[in-house]
Each structure stands twice: as structure tokens, then as C-alpha cells.
Scaffold this active site. Structure first.
Site, PDB file in Angstrom:
ATOM      1  N   CYS A  72       0.813  -1.228   0.000  1.00  0.00           N
ATOM      2  CA  CYS A  72       0.000   0.000   0.000  1.00  0.00           C
ATOM      3  C   CYS A  72       0.841   1.269   0.000  1.00  0.00           C
ATOM      4  CB  CYS A  72      -0.941  -0.004   1.200  1.00  0.00           C
ATOM      5  SG  CYS A  72      -2.038  -1.419   1.190  1.00  0.00           S
TER       6      CYS A  72
ATOM      7  N   ASN B  32     -10.139   0.247   0.108  1.00  0.00           N
ATOM      8  CA  ASN B  32      -8.673   0.310   0.149  1.00  0.00           C
ATOM      9  C   ASN B  32      -8.139  -0.222  -1.188  1.00  0.00           C
ATOM     10  OD1 ASN B  32      -5.951  -0.187   0.529  1.00  0.00           O
ATOM     11  ND2 ASN B  32      -6.187  -1.059   2.578  1.00  0.00           N
TER      12      ASN B  32
ATOM     13  N   HIS C 105      -2.979   7.400   2.237  1.00  0.00           N
ATOM     14  CA  HIS C 105      -3.476   6.064   1.890  1.00  0.00           C
ATOM     15  C   HIS C 105      -4.802   5.848   2.624  1.00  0.00           C
ATOM     16  CE1 HIS C 105      -3.932   1.880   1.273  1.00  0.00           C
ATOM     17  NE2 HIS C 105      -3.531   1.507   2.479  1.00  0.00           N
TER      18      HIS C 105
HETATM   19  O1  UT7 Z   1      -3.737  -1.092   3.695  1.00  0.00           O
HETATM   20  C1  UT7 Z   1      -2.922  -1.930   4.456  1.00  0.00           C
HETATM   21  C2  UT7 Z   1      -2.976  -1.571   5.885  1.00  0.00           C
HETATM   22  N1  UT7 Z   1      -4.211  -2.052   6.470  1.00  0.00           N
HETATM   23  C3  UT7 Z   1      -4.736  -1.438   7.515  1.00  0.00           C
HETATM   24  O2  UT7 Z   1      -4.239  -0.422   7.934  1.00  0.00           O
HETATM   25  C4  UT7 Z   1      -5.930  -2.058   8.188  1.00  0.00           C
HETATM   26  C5  UT7 Z   1      -5.821  -1.876   9.662  1.00  0.00           C
HETATM   27  N2  UT7 Z   1      -6.866  -2.606  10.419  1.00  0.00           N
HETATM   28  C6  UT7 Z   1      -8.162  -2.230  10.425  1.00  0.00           C
HETATM   29  O3  UT7 Z   1      -8.543  -1.319   9.714  1.00  0.00           O
HETATM   30  C7  UT7 Z   1      -9.110  -2.918  11.368  1.00  0.00           C
HETATM   31  O4  UT7 Z   1      -8.365  -3.730  12.243  1.00  0.00           O
HETATM   32  C8  UT7 Z   1     -10.192  -3.786  10.656  1.00  0.00           C
HETATM   33  C9  UT7 Z   1     -11.203  -2.899   9.961  1.00  0.00           C
HETATM   34  C10 UT7 Z   1      -9.545  -4.726   9.674  1.00  0.00           C
HETATM   35  C11 UT7 Z   1     -10.936  -4.636  11.681  1.00  0.00           C
HETATM   36  O5  UT7 Z   1     -11.528  -3.787  12.670  1.00  0.00           O
HETATM   37  P1  UT7 Z   1     -11.331  -4.094  14.226  1.00  0.00           P
HETATM   38  O6  UT7 Z   1     -12.106  -3.083  14.942  1.00  0.00           O
HETATM   39  O7  UT7 Z   1      -9.857  -4.151  14.489  1.00  0.00           O
HETATM   40  O8  UT7 Z   1     -12.008  -5.497  14.383  1.00  0.00           O
HETATM   41  P2  UT7 Z   1     -11.379  -6.839  15.005  1.00  0.00           P
HETATM   42  O9  UT7 Z   1     -10.460  -7.483  14.028  1.00  0.00           O
HETATM   43  O10 UT7 Z   1     -10.848  -6.548  16.370  1.00  0.00           O
HETATM   44  O11 UT7 Z   1     -12.666  -7.743  15.164  1.00  0.00           O
HETATM   45  C12 UT7 Z   1     -13.700  -7.427  16.105  1.00  0.00           C
HETATM   46  C13 UT7 Z   1     -14.834  -8.422  15.950  1.00  0.00           C
HETATM   47  C14 UT7 Z   1     -14.381  -9.877  15.940  1.00  0.00           C
HETATM   48  O12 UT7 Z   1     -15.402 -10.632  16.544  1.00  0.00           O
HETATM   49  P3  UT7 Z   1     -15.258 -11.108  18.062  1.00  0.00           P
HETATM   50  O13 UT7 Z   1     -14.030 -11.955  18.115  1.00  0.00           O
HETATM   51  O14 UT7 Z   1     -15.140  -9.861  18.883  1.00  0.00           O
HETATM   52  O15 UT7 Z   1     -16.528 -11.866  18.303  1.00  0.00           O
HETATM   53  C15 UT7 Z   1     -14.333 -10.224  14.478  1.00  0.00           C
HETATM   54  O16 UT7 Z   1     -14.513 -11.598  14.237  1.00  0.00           O
HETATM   55  O17 UT7 Z   1     -15.469  -8.201  14.677  1.00  0.00           O
HETATM   56  C16 UT7 Z   1     -15.483  -9.425  13.936  1.00  0.00           C
HETATM   57  N3  UT7 Z   1     -15.359  -9.086  12.536  1.00  0.00           N
HETATM   58  C17 UT7 Z   1     -16.408  -8.827  11.764  1.00  0.00           C
HETATM   59  N4  UT7 Z   1     -17.724  -8.801  12.029  1.00  0.00           N
HETATM   60  C18 UT7 Z   1     -18.546  -8.484  11.014  1.00  0.00           C
HETATM   61  C19 UT7 Z   1     -14.217  -8.970  11.810  1.00  0.00           C
HETATM   62  N5  UT7 Z   1     -14.523  -8.624  10.559  1.00  0.00           N
HETATM   63  C20 UT7 Z   1     -15.879  -8.537  10.499  1.00  0.00           C
HETATM   64  C21 UT7 Z   1     -16.784  -8.222   9.485  1.00  0.00           C
HETATM   65  N6  UT7 Z   1     -18.089  -8.188   9.773  1.00  0.00           N
HETATM   66  N7  UT7 Z   1     -16.373  -7.921   8.212  1.00  0.00           N
END
Ligand code: UT7
Length: 357
Positions: A120, A314, A284
């Protein structure tokens, strides 16, 4: 003197995919995706190749096709390009390079071409590397002129940086943690060395070891064997191969927010400027929350940040180039203004450049 942006373009595939459509494929919803990421829709290439997207963005940047932005009136002749750099993770072919495929399509018959793999951060690495090439060539030419001899290196006066990405081919469409985030598209800029004008004011690139494999995608060809391997040889490498990209979201989020601040500060310091001097930040677009975090840390209103993630998602290395192009086409920044482009991604790569438009 400096590397001046003389053209900018973008290209997005025609198919729009909504969050509700994703909710029909994996266990997710618009209610989860919007507040966590800021993404409402993304464009997914169903028939467009990286060559199609990259060539269209390039032709728009050159003014050979409608819809781009040019610094001066009139189209730029593709034959005047000395170099094409294509940051991409999803080249249509291992070789020729994606840049060479775009060269052929746009008729840049004098351009030297190569791709860059820096995820990215492609936009920033691409512009920063082009700027180094242009400045190096200017130095070389000045030495040659003073000594009355030919330049010792390739003459590089104009460079096309075109990032073209189809991460829809790398994501696992059963993995809700990643498939909701990415979109396809391309962004391009034409940089020209000018003795009497400012352009790229500073740049900064960095790499951090990704020992914990927080952002990762194996090469599919590693799964193949040679006829020379003894029984079991190479099995360890093939064992854990995964054909899809994987991301440890929270760890990457932490890295991204820190990198966003660190790289922006470093590039501004190198330019001798402060955040107040920047007309528009065109970062980005990985997550709207990362951009909001940066705005808060810098104590700046969100109007000073170009946000496009809601309608493109993204787009990896192309994201910030698309953001810059939207801002130029909409007149949000214009000649004389200062843009700051910061990016971060797999590698782990990160960087920032400050540009006088
Ligand atoms: O471009 C390259 C660089 N990339 C980035 O900078 C991305 C950086 N990361 C992020 O933007 C965020 O971490 C995400 C958007 C990818 C994820 O958001 P988050 O707030 O960190 O969510 P999480 O991974 O901590 O997941 C929280 C909960 C989990 O469920 P439990 O374990 O709490 O029950 C996940 O399984 O949300 C769940 N979850 C979803 N639920 C519905 C993860 N993805 C989804 C989804 N829909 N798409």
C-alpha cells in the site's frame, strides 16, 4: 528546482459492490463495516485487467483521454516519457512487467519500465523513487554539461508513476476480516524535472520487519516442485503456503496509526514545513478511523484530509494517487498548494512525501 507533477489520472472498474452484497457472501453487514472502516462501496474488476486500469489512468494523466488533470493546457506526448514505474501487487504477468504492459498500451516507446512491490506504500515509494531518479539525472546531466561530455547515466526528465491494483484477486472471499476492505483501481502521476519550479519538496521511506506476519501473501509459484528435489525436500516451504492475503487487523491498525504520524512528521521536517503549511493531506485510504486519528493528533479539521474510502475502499498502492487525483479534479488543491501523501502497508513499508502542486 524539483520534480513537478504535470499530470494526474485515475481509473476505476465499472462494477460497484455494496456492503449489503458482501453481507450475502460472508457474515457481515453495512452496520458493522461503515462505523469500523468508513467503507460503503468499492469498485471490483470483473473484466478489467491491471493493464486496462493502469493504461486508462496513465492516458488520463497524460491528457490523452478525458477525465484527468494537467498542470498546463494540452496533452503530454507518451513518447516523451523516459521511465514508467508501476507499484503493484497484482501484475497481470510476472514478466513482462506491469509497467511494460502499460508502456505498450499507451505508446510510451522511449520509456524504461519496471514494477515495485511495496504494497500500500506504492504511491509514496513510486513518487519518491521517481523523484530520486529525476534529481539524480539532473545532477548527472549538469556534470556532463560542465565537462563537455555525454551523461554517464540514462537521461530521466519525465517519469510516469502508475499504481494499478486488483486485490480482489488476492483476497479470500470467505474471509470477512479482509474481503470487505479492498477495492480495485489505478492512479497515476506524470513527474517532470524543472529547474525553475518546486515540486516534490521532501520524501521519506522506511521498512520494518514483519516477523509476526501481520500483513502477508505467499507467492503461488512456491507451491511448485522442481524435478530435482529429493523425497520430501522443500515440503516445509510448501506446507504452510496460503494462496490468499492475510492480515492481523488490530496489529496492523496499531502499526498504521503510528506510521502515519511518524512518516508525516519526518517528511514535513525534511521539507522545513509544519502541518499548518499543508493545504491538503491525501493519505493512503486503509480505514477512515486511521485518518481521523491522524487529524485528531495533528489537531486539524477533517476538511484538510481527502477522504475517498467511502466509495473506493482500500485500493492498496493506488489509493493515495486516486485521492490526489480526485482532489485535483475537484479543485480542492491547485497550483502552488502543498499536498502531503502518507502511506503504510505490507512489508512493513511506510513513507510520506510533501509536494508543491
Ligand atoms: O492497507 C494496508 C494496511 N491495512 C490497515 O491499515 C488495516 C488496519 N486494520 C483495520 O482497519 C481494522 O483492524 C479492521 C477494519 C480490519 C478490523 O476492525 P477491528 O475493529 O480491528 O475489528 P477486530 O479485528 O478486532 O474484530 C472485532 C470483531 C471480531 O469478533 P469477536 O471476536 O469480537 O466476536 C471479528 O470476528 O469483529 C469481527 N469481525 C467482523 N464482524 C462483522 C471482523 N470482521 C468482520 C466483518 N463483519 N467484516
Amino acid at each position: 528546482m524539483g520534480s513537478v507533477i504535470i499530470g494526474s489520472g485515475r481509473s476505476l472498474p465499472k462494477r460497484t459492490v455494496t456492503n449489503d452484497e458482501l453481507g450475502a457472501i460472508v457474515d457481515t453487514s453495512d452496520e458493522w463495516i461503515v462505523p469500523r472502516t468508513g467503507i460503503r462501496t468499492r469498485q471490483i474488476a470483473t473484466e478489467e485487467t491491471c493493464t486496462d486500469l493502469g493504461a486508462e489512468a496513465a492516458l488520463r494523466a497524460l491528457g490523452q483521454a478525458a477525465g484527468g488533470w494537467q498542470r498546463e493546457e494540452g496533452a503530454i506526448d507518451p513518447a516523451t516519457l523516459d521511465m514508467i514505474i508501476c507499484p503493484t501487487l497484482t501484475a497481470d504477468t510476472h514478466f513482462p512487467s506491469q509497467a511494460a504492459r502499460i508502456r505498450e498500451r499507451i505508446g510510451a516507446e522511449n520509456a524504461v519500465c519496471y514494477d515495485m512491490s511495496c504494497a500500500c506504500s506504492g504511491c509514496v515509494y513510486g513518487i519518491s523513487t521517481a523523484d530520486l531518479m529525476l534529481a539524480g539525472s539532473a545532477f548527472d546531466r549538469a556534470g556532463a554539461e560542465a565537462a563537455g561530455r555525454v551523461p554517464r547515466r540514462n537521461v530521466v526528465r519525465r517519469v510516469l508513476v502508475v499504481a494499478a491494483e486488483r486485490l480482489s484477486r488476492l483476497v479470500d472471499w470467505d474471509d470477512r476480516a479482509t474481503c470487505i476492505l479492498f477495492g480495485d483501481g489505478a492512479g497515476a502521476v506524470v513527474l517532470e524535472w524543472r529547474d525553475g519550479e518546486d515540486g516534490v519538496l521532501s520524501s521519506y521511506m522506511e521498512n520494518t520487519d514483519d516477523t509476526a506476519r501481520t500483513l502477508w501473501c505467499d507467492s503461488a509459484f512456491c507451491a511448485r516442485e522442481t524435478p530435482f528435489a529429493a523425497e520430501g525436500e522443500g515440503a516445509a516451504e510448501r506446507e504452510g503456503l496460503d494462496p490468499y492475503m492475510r492480515m492481523a487487523g488490530q496489529a496492523v491498525f496499531k502499526f498504521a496509526t503510528a506510521a502515519m504520524m511518524r512518516c508525516t512528521e519526518e517528511a514535513l521536517e525534511r521539507a522545513g514545513l509544519s502541518v499548518e503549511d499543508v493545504t491538503l493531506f491525501t493519505p493512503h485510504q486503509a480505514n477512515e478511523r486511521i485518518i481521523r486519528y491522524a487529524a485528531k493528533k495533528m489537531d486539524l479539521p477533517m476538511e484538510r484530509f481527502q477522504l475517498i474510502i467511502d466509495h473506493v475502499g482500500n485500493v492498496s498502492g493506488a489509493s493515495a494517487l486516486i485521492a490526489l487525483n480526485e482532489a485535483l479534479c475537484d479543485g480542492k488543491i491547485t497550483q502552488g498548494d502543498i499536498a502531503c501523501m502518507t502511506a503504510f502497508g505490507g512489508g512493513l513499508t511506510a513513507g510520506s512525501c510533501v509536494i508543491r502542486i
